[in-house]
Design a protein around this motif. Structure first.
Motif, PDB file in Angstrom:
ATOM      1  N   GLU A  30      25.491   2.321  -0.349  1.00  0.00           N
ATOM      2  CA  GLU A  30      24.300   2.738  -1.099  1.00  0.00           C
ATOM      3  C   GLU A  30      24.653   3.733  -2.184  1.00  0.00           C
ATOM      4  OE1 GLU A  30      21.609   4.167   1.839  1.00  0.00           O
ATOM      5  OE2 GLU A  30      21.253   2.172   2.687  1.00  0.00           O
ATOM      6  N   THR A  31      25.593   4.614  -1.906  1.00  0.00           N
ATOM      7  CA  THR A  31      26.023   5.577  -2.917  1.00  0.00           C
ATOM      8  C   THR A  31      26.671   4.862  -4.102  1.00  0.00           C
ATOM      9  OG1 THR A  31      26.379   7.261  -1.219  1.00  0.00           O
ATOM     10  CG2 THR A  31      27.501   7.577  -3.318  1.00  0.00           C
ATOM     11  N   ASN A  34      24.020   2.881  -6.181  1.00  0.00           N
ATOM     12  CA  ASN A  34      22.962   3.717  -6.764  1.00  0.00           C
ATOM     13  C   ASN A  34      21.574   3.123  -6.570  1.00  0.00           C
ATOM     14  OD1 ASN A  34      24.516   5.865  -7.685  1.00  0.00           O
ATOM     15  ND2 ASN A  34      24.974   4.837  -9.616  1.00  0.00           N
ATOM     16  N   GLU A  36      20.652   0.082  -6.226  1.00  0.00           N
ATOM     17  CA  GLU A  36      20.452  -1.281  -6.692  1.00  0.00           C
ATOM     18  C   GLU A  36      20.833  -2.269  -5.592  1.00  0.00           C
ATOM     19  OE1 GLU A  36      22.055  -2.228 -10.498  1.00  0.00           O
ATOM     20  OE2 GLU A  36      21.604  -0.259 -11.304  1.00  0.00           O
ATOM     21  N   SER A 102      34.435   2.825  -1.377  1.00  0.00           N
ATOM     22  CA  SER A 102      33.301   3.709  -1.137  1.00  0.00           C
ATOM     23  C   SER A 102      32.773   3.549   0.283  1.00  0.00           C
ATOM     24  CB  SER A 102      32.193   3.414  -2.148  1.00  0.00           C
ATOM     25  OG  SER A 102      31.079   4.234  -1.919  1.00  0.00           O
TER      26      SER A 102
END
Length: 128
Positions: A30-31, A34, A36, A102
């Motif tokens: 999710e980071t 962003n 989307e 990430s």
């Protein structure tokens, strides 16, 4: 400590590690995105991975044709499909490497937190 107690404690700890790792991977994803959706990112990654897939298919077809054997169309197609699949897989891995990093970073951070908490419960610090 009995075996049953030890096994239950380790099963609970393992479950906590897995749960926190999954939650960390989701938060890392999710980071990176962003907020989307994942679908446009994956679509763009597949589109960019088509070049390595075509290159792999061409190399597969060329690799299937030794000079001393009879030409076989089915063998060339099979090697071409295999080369294309390998190229597509490699291209997808390369194009999604930042998302993977990430997610893995988030998972490792959460797992480290759970491991630290577990260590502190097993080895309490007495400040008195």
């Amino acid at each position: 400590m009995e075996f049953r107690e030890w096994a239950k404690a380790n099963a609970d700890y393992s479950r906590n590690l897995i749960t926190s790792g999954i939650e960390g991977a989701r938060s890392g994803q999710e980071t990176f995105l962003n907020g989307e959706s994942l679908s446009p990112f994956l679509g763009e990654s597949v589109r960019r991975a088509l070049k390595p897939a075509v290159l792999g298919a061409c190399l597969g077809v060329l690799g299937s044709h030794p000079g001393y054997r009879r030409k076989s169309i089915s063998r060339a197609l099979a090697y071409g499909l295999l080369g294309g699949a390998i190229g597509l897989g490699a291209g997808l891995v390369w194009e999604s490497r930042r998302l993977t990093a990430s997610a893995a970073g988030g998972a490792l951070m959460n797992i480290g937190r759970v491991r630290d908490e577990h260590w502190l419960t097993m080895h309490p610090i007495d400040y008195a």
